[in-house]
Motif scaffolding. Structure first.
Motif, PDB file in Angstrom:
ATOM      1  N   PRO A  92       0.825  -1.206   0.000  1.00 28.00           N
ATOM      2  CA  PRO A  92       0.000   0.000   0.000  1.00 28.00           C
ATOM      3  C   PRO A  92       0.865   1.265   0.000  1.00 28.00           C
ATOM      4  O   PRO A  92       1.956   1.258   0.580  1.00 28.00           O
ATOM      5  N   PRO A  93       0.420   2.354  -0.650  1.00 35.96           N
ATOM      6  CA  PRO A  93      -0.894   2.545  -1.277  1.00 35.96           C
ATOM      7  C   PRO A  93      -1.004   2.028  -2.711  1.00 35.96           C
ATOM      8  O   PRO A  93      -2.012   2.272  -3.363  1.00 35.96           O
ATOM      9  N   MET A  94       0.035   1.316  -3.193  1.00 38.34           N
ATOM     10  CA  MET A  94      -0.031   0.802  -4.561  1.00 38.34           C
ATOM     11  C   MET A  94      -0.860  -0.477  -4.653  1.00 38.34           C
ATOM     12  O   MET A  94      -1.233  -0.902  -5.750  1.00 38.34           O
ATOM     13  N   SER A  95      -1.125  -1.088  -3.533  1.00 34.41           N
ATOM     14  CA  SER A  95      -1.944  -2.293  -3.523  1.00 34.41           C
ATOM     15  C   SER A  95      -3.049  -2.137  -2.487  1.00 34.41           C
ATOM     16  O   SER A  95      -2.937  -1.301  -1.581  1.00 34.41           O
ATOM     17  N   PRO A  96      -4.117  -2.927  -2.619  1.00 34.47           N
ATOM     18  CA  PRO A  96      -4.412  -3.838  -3.735  1.00 34.47           C
ATOM     19  C   PRO A  96      -4.406  -3.101  -5.085  1.00 34.47           C
ATOM     20  O   PRO A  96      -4.796  -1.935  -5.151  1.00 34.47           O
ATOM     21  N   PHE A  97      -3.935  -3.791  -6.127  1.00 33.33           N
ATOM     22  CA  PHE A  97      -3.700  -3.144  -7.405  1.00 33.33           C
ATOM     23  C   PHE A  97      -4.938  -2.459  -7.979  1.00 33.33           C
ATOM     24  O   PHE A  97      -4.845  -1.424  -8.621  1.00 33.33           O
ATOM     25  N   LEU A  98      -6.106  -3.050  -7.787  1.00 35.49           N
ATOM     26  CA  LEU A  98      -7.314  -2.502  -8.390  1.00 35.49           C
ATOM     27  C   LEU A  98      -8.151  -1.698  -7.400  1.00 35.49           C
ATOM     28  O   LEU A  98      -9.292  -1.351  -7.677  1.00 35.49           O
ATOM     29  N   GLN A  99      -7.546  -1.385  -6.251  1.00 43.12           N
ATOM     30  CA  GLN A  99      -8.217  -0.519  -5.289  1.00 43.12           C
ATOM     31  C   GLN A  99      -7.938   0.930  -5.656  1.00 43.12           C
ATOM     32  O   GLN A  99      -6.845   1.264  -6.106  1.00 43.12           O
ATOM     33  N   LYS A 100      -8.909   1.805  -5.484  1.00 41.44           N
ATOM     34  CA  LYS A 100      -8.744   3.208  -5.858  1.00 41.44           C
ATOM     35  C   LYS A 100      -7.571   3.825  -5.096  1.00 41.44           C
ATOM     36  O   LYS A 100      -7.300   3.483  -3.947  1.00 41.44           O
ATOM     37  N   SER A 101      -6.871   4.739  -5.750  1.00 40.79           N
ATOM     38  CA  SER A 101      -5.759   5.426  -5.100  1.00 40.79           C
ATOM     39  C   SER A 101      -6.285   6.335  -3.998  1.00 40.79           C
ATOM     40  O   SER A 101      -7.478   6.666  -3.963  1.00 40.79           O
ATOM     41  N   PRO A 102      -5.421   6.769  -3.071  1.00 43.57           N
ATOM     42  CA  PRO A 102      -5.856   7.579  -1.932  1.00 43.57           C
ATOM     43  C   PRO A 102      -6.678   8.792  -2.356  1.00 43.57           C
ATOM     44  O   PRO A 102      -6.367   9.450  -3.351  1.00 43.57           O
ATOM     45  N   ILE A 103      -7.703   9.094  -1.574  1.00 44.77           N
ATOM     46  CA  ILE A 103      -8.646  10.147  -1.934  1.00 44.77           C
ATOM     47  C   ILE A 103      -7.977  11.523  -2.010  1.00 44.77           C
ATOM     48  O   ILE A 103      -8.396  12.393  -2.779  1.00 44.77           O
ATOM     49  N   LYS A 104      -6.910  11.740  -1.209  1.00 47.52           N
ATOM     50  CA  LYS A 104      -6.263  13.048  -1.173  1.00 47.52           C
ATOM     51  C   LYS A 104      -5.824  13.493  -2.566  1.00 47.52           C
ATOM     52  O   LYS A 104      -6.010  14.663  -2.943  1.00 47.52           O
ATOM     53  N   SER A 105      -5.239  12.560  -3.333  1.00 44.75           N
ATOM     54  CA  SER A 105      -4.745  12.930  -4.665  1.00 44.75           C
ATOM     55  C   SER A 105      -5.872  13.398  -5.570  1.00 44.75           C
ATOM     56  O   SER A 105      -5.714  14.323  -6.370  1.00 44.75           O
ATOM     57  N   TRP A 106      -7.044  12.777  -5.429  1.00 41.50           N
ATOM     58  CA  TRP A 106      -8.171  13.158  -6.274  1.00 41.50           C
ATOM     59  C   TRP A 106      -8.813  14.453  -5.808  1.00 41.50           C
ATOM     60  O   TRP A 106      -9.301  15.248  -6.617  1.00 41.50           O
ATOM     61  N   VAL A 107      -8.801  14.706  -4.497  1.00 42.12           N
ATOM     62  CA  VAL A 107      -9.326  15.975  -3.985  1.00 42.12           C
ATOM     63  C   VAL A 107      -8.468  17.133  -4.492  1.00 42.12           C
ATOM     64  O   VAL A 107      -8.980  18.151  -4.978  1.00 42.12           O
ATOM     65  N   VAL A 108      -7.153  16.982  -4.368  1.00 47.82           N
ATOM     66  CA  VAL A 108      -6.237  18.022  -4.849  1.00 47.82           C
ATOM     67  C   VAL A 108      -6.412  18.218  -6.344  1.00 47.82           C
ATOM     68  O   VAL A 108      -6.464  19.358  -6.840  1.00 47.82           O
ATOM     69  N   GLU A 109      -6.512  17.111  -7.078  1.00 51.03           N
ATOM     70  CA  GLU A 109      -6.715  17.178  -8.531  1.00 51.03           C
ATOM     71  C   GLU A 109      -7.984  17.956  -8.856  1.00 51.03           C
ATOM     72  O   GLU A 109      -8.004  18.827  -9.743  1.00 51.03           O
ATOM     73  N   GLY A 110      -9.080  17.650  -8.135  1.00 52.64           N
ATOM     74  CA  GLY A 110     -10.345  18.318  -8.403  1.00 52.64           C
ATOM     75  C   GLY A 110     -10.292  19.807  -8.117  1.00 52.64           C
ATOM     76  O   GLY A 110     -10.812  20.620  -8.892  1.00 52.64           O
ATOM     77  N   ILE A 111      -9.647  20.186  -7.000  1.00 50.33           N
ATOM     78  CA  ILE A 111      -9.536  21.604  -6.648  1.00 50.33           C
ATOM     79  C   ILE A 111      -8.735  22.361  -7.694  1.00 50.33           C
ATOM     80  O   ILE A 111      -9.150  23.422  -8.184  1.00 50.33           O
ATOM     81  N   LEU A 112      -7.567  21.816  -8.038  1.00 49.45           N
ATOM     82  CA  LEU A 112      -6.717  22.479  -9.032  1.00 49.45           C
ATOM     83  C   LEU A 112      -7.397  22.547 -10.390  1.00 49.45           C
ATOM     84  O   LEU A 112      -7.275  23.543 -11.121  1.00 49.45           O
TER      85      LEU A 112
END
Length: 317
Positions: A279-299
């Motif tokens: 982890p956080p690279m596994s489980p392989f098909l589990q979604k990546s950490p939410i923080k990265s997507w929150v930052v992505e969405g804000i930017l």
């Protein structure tokens, strides 16, 4: 130009990096060995367990020559992790032998220790060699580790270089040869030391997030996601780790400009990162950490608002 020898060692790995090396095309291994590229002429692969012809004690002769200073200057390349042989010695065994001399098994640990103070550069090819990779995945029964961890953070080669990490599972052959070619130019005084990131990856190969160079990134901007494998949209909902992974393969392909995980319908599983395969690279098909997507969405939203407001300003040509 002064000839440069390459000592390619194989530790705990699957030989996938060698297979990928043989498929390199820009440049190809043949281009390097035959001197098609003048700047890289004189590169000699003195030892490589998979592709060399000698076997037995005669195959170990280049190792002995390097120990004696007869192959200077040389670059040591490690493929695969380094185990903790002290664990194996407790039961009278060994984990990773690479040959035998005088009836005695020679381990990869012994050879790395013997050559580390003489090598112009020490290069870890593949995530197992760089950070331990699959071999060091939990529970890591052999105590496997990457080359940098084995040699220590303060290690410097005769050129004053730390361990250079070129990760991947496996590493694209083009990345391997580009990294080695760069170091050959450094050894010959024709190039400056490559800029490295915080985990000793060359930035010219690993300076981009897979997310930023993914051919599906445009669909993310439109809010289109794949919900089933085979759909052509962003694979963030299917476990893609692209937002937290440094890898340019989605842009330049895996071999001959083709391939790459998201390019061929698979989520990125983060194989170039130090934490892989845990982890956080596994489980392989589990979604990546939410923080990265929150930052992505804000930017993303900030960028779109700025672009929209900028439309009210006339552009001067």
């Amino acid at each position: 130009m002064q000839p440069i020898n390459v000592i390619w060692l194989q530790g705990q790995g699957c030989t996938g990096d060698t297979v990928a090396l043989l498929s390199a095309s820009n440049p190809s291994l043949a281009d390097v060995i035959t001197g098609v590229l003048p700047e890289l002429s004189g590169v000699n692969i003195a030892f490589h367990p998979t592709i060399m012809a000698p076997w037995g004690e005669s195959a170990m002769a280049p190792i002995e020559a390097a120990k004696a200073g007869k192959l200077d200057p040389f670059v040591v390349v490690l493929e695969g992790a380094i185990p903790d042989e002290k664990l194996a010695q407790k039961t009278g065994g060994y984990f990773c032998g690479i040959g035998d001399m005088h009836g005695k098994i020679v381990t990869v640990t012994e050879v790395v220790n013997a050559l580390k103070s003489k090598a112009a550069a020490m290069v870890a090819i593949g995530t197992c060699a760089a950070y331990g990779g699959v071999a060091a995945g939990k529970p890591n029964p052999t105590g496997a580790m990457g080359l940098g961890q084995f040699l220590g953070a303060s290690y410097k080669s005769t050129l004053g270089l730390p361990v250079i990490n070129v990760p991947g599972c496996p590493t694209p052959g083009d990345n391997t040869l580009k990294a080695l070619a760069y170091l050959v130019l450094v050894a010959r005084g024709a190039a400056s030391v490559p800029e490295l990131d915080e985990v000793n990856r060359p930035k010219f190969l690993y300076g981009e997030l897979a997310h930023h160079v993914c051919p599906r990134a445009g669909f993310l901007a439109e809010g289109k996601f794949s919900h089933h494998y085979g759909e052509p949209y962003c694979m963030g909902l299917l476990g893609c780790k692209g937002p937290i992974v440094h890898c340019g393969v989605p842009r330049y392909g895996f071999a001959n400009g083709l391939g790459g995980c998201p390019s061929t319908g698979s989520p990125c599983i983060g194989c170039t990162e130090p934490a892989f395969p845990d982890p956080p690279m596994s489980p392989f098909l589990q979604k990546s950490p939410i923080k990265s997507w929150v930052v992505e969405g804000i930017l993303d939203n900030i960028g779109k608002v700025k672009a929209t407001l900028h439309r009210f300003h006339k552009r001067s040509l």
